[in-house]
Motif scaffolding. Structure first.
Motif, short mmCIF file in Angstrom:
data_model
loop_
_atom_site.label_atom_id
_atom_site.label_comp_id
_atom_site.label_asym_id
_atom_site.label_seq_id
_atom_site.Cartn_x
_atom_site.Cartn_y
_atom_site.Cartn_z
N LYS A 183 0.85 -1.19 0.00
CA LYS A 183 0.00 0.00 0.00
C LYS A 183 0.89 1.24 0.00
CE LYS A 183 -0.38 0.08 5.04
NZ LYS A 183 -1.25 0.01 6.20
N PRO A 184 0.39 2.36 -0.55
CA PRO A 184 1.21 3.58 -0.58
C PRO A 184 1.34 4.21 0.80
CG PRO A 184 -0.94 3.99 -1.53
CD PRO A 184 -0.88 2.53 -1.22
N ALA A 185 2.50 4.82 1.06
CA ALA A 185 2.73 5.53 2.32
C ALA A 185 3.55 6.78 2.02
CB ALA A 185 3.47 4.65 3.30
N ILE A 186 3.29 7.85 2.77
CA ILE A 186 4.06 9.08 2.62
C ILE A 186 4.98 9.21 3.83
CG2 ILE A 186 3.96 11.59 2.42
CD1 ILE A 186 1.20 11.22 1.09
N LEU A 187 6.28 9.44 3.56
CA LEU A 187 7.27 9.54 4.62
C LEU A 187 7.37 10.97 5.14
CD1 LEU A 187 10.06 7.38 2.95
CD2 LEU A 187 8.33 6.65 4.58
N VAL A 207 8.44 11.85 0.54
CA VAL A 207 8.59 10.83 -0.51
C VAL A 207 7.53 9.75 -0.33
CG1 VAL A 207 10.15 9.07 -1.44
CG2 VAL A 207 11.06 11.25 -0.68
N LYS A 208 6.95 9.29 -1.46
CA LYS A 208 5.98 8.20 -1.43
C LYS A 208 6.70 6.89 -1.68
CE LYS A 208 1.65 10.34 -2.85
NZ LYS A 208 0.62 10.43 -3.88
N VAL A 209 6.42 5.89 -0.83
CA VAL A 209 6.96 4.54 -1.04
C VAL A 209 5.83 3.54 -0.83
CG1 VAL A 209 9.34 5.05 -0.33
CG2 VAL A 209 7.69 4.31 1.37
N MET A 210 6.03 2.34 -1.35
CA MET A 210 5.06 1.27 -1.14
C MET A 210 5.53 0.44 0.05
SD MET A 210 2.86 1.90 -3.42
CE MET A 210 1.82 0.48 -3.67
N VAL A 211 4.61 0.18 1.00
CA VAL A 211 4.96 -0.59 2.20
C VAL A 211 4.02 -1.78 2.34
CG1 VAL A 211 5.93 1.41 3.41
CG2 VAL A 211 3.51 0.84 3.70
N PRO A 212 4.42 -2.82 3.09
CA PRO A 212 3.54 -3.96 3.33
C PRO A 212 2.31 -3.54 4.13
CG PRO A 212 5.80 -4.46 3.96
CD PRO A 212 5.75 -3.02 3.66
N PRO A 213 1.22 -4.30 4.05
CA PRO A 213 -0.03 -3.91 4.70
C PRO A 213 0.04 -3.82 6.23
CG PRO A 213 -0.24 -6.07 3.66
CD PRO A 213 1.07 -5.52 3.26
#
Length: 187
Positions: A152-156, A160-166
């Motif tokens: 799922k997408p996450a904003i740090l 920066v946007k990265v994809m992280v596990p659920p």
């Protein structure tokens, strides 16, 4: 400086060519049916970033340059320039922020990075491979969602946007690989 043959050029080598410093980005060894073999080398200028494709035969000699690597501590940014300090001599240098490109947001206050010098000129900067960041925004954790490759997408905290596990939730600390700009593990 050592001279090497044209067929000894490897990606990552820094060469002195046409009165400039060039980094070999890609090297293809070509052996045509007619004529001698050669190395087709894609070069990137370390001073202005321009690219060049060049052919080197095995008989061609090129100057291989060794860059001196020093640890520098990031202090602050002002007017598009990043200010670093040598941790041994306490000398300060300024480098343009474009040098880090899309990895610039991962540079944190007080972070130690490796800067490559040719004589006294700073040419390149490398961030640590893994950086710890905080997630400021992501979808809530859904119980029972255990699909193997679902991200799922996450904003740090650096935007920066990265994809992280659920299973990763908001306000968690994660480690991001700065080379691939992807989630690596929980911090």
């Amino acid at each position: 400086m050592p001279k090497i043959n044209g067929n000894e050029i490897r990606p990552g080598n820094v060469l002195e060519h046409n009165d400039g410093l060039w980094a070999a980005v890609k090297v293809d060894h070509v052996k045509p049916g007619k004529g001698g073999a050669f190395a087709q080398v894609e070069l990137r200028n370390l001073r202005n970033g321009s690219k060049l494709n060049e052919r080197f035969r095995s008989a061609d000699k090129v100057e291989r340059v060794r860059l001196e690597q020093k640890d520098q501590q990031f202090l602050y940014e002002s007017d598009g320039m990043l200010v670093f300090m040598d941790s041994e001599t306490y000398e300060q240098i300024e480098l343009p922020s474009e040098l880090l490109g899309e990895r610039r947001p991962f540079l944190q206050d007080g972070m130690t990075i490796v800067v490559e010098f040719y004589e006294s000129e700073a040419l390149n900067a490398t961030l640590p491979q893994k950086v710890t960041c905080k997630i400021v925004e992501t979808e809530p954790v859904v119980k029972g969602q255990t699909a193997a490759n679902s991200f799922k997408p996450a904003i740090l905290d650096n935007g920066v946007k990265v994809m992280v596990p659920p299973f990763i939730g908001q306000d968690e600390m994660i480690i991001v690989n700065t080379e691939t700009m992807e989630y690596s593990e929980r911090a």
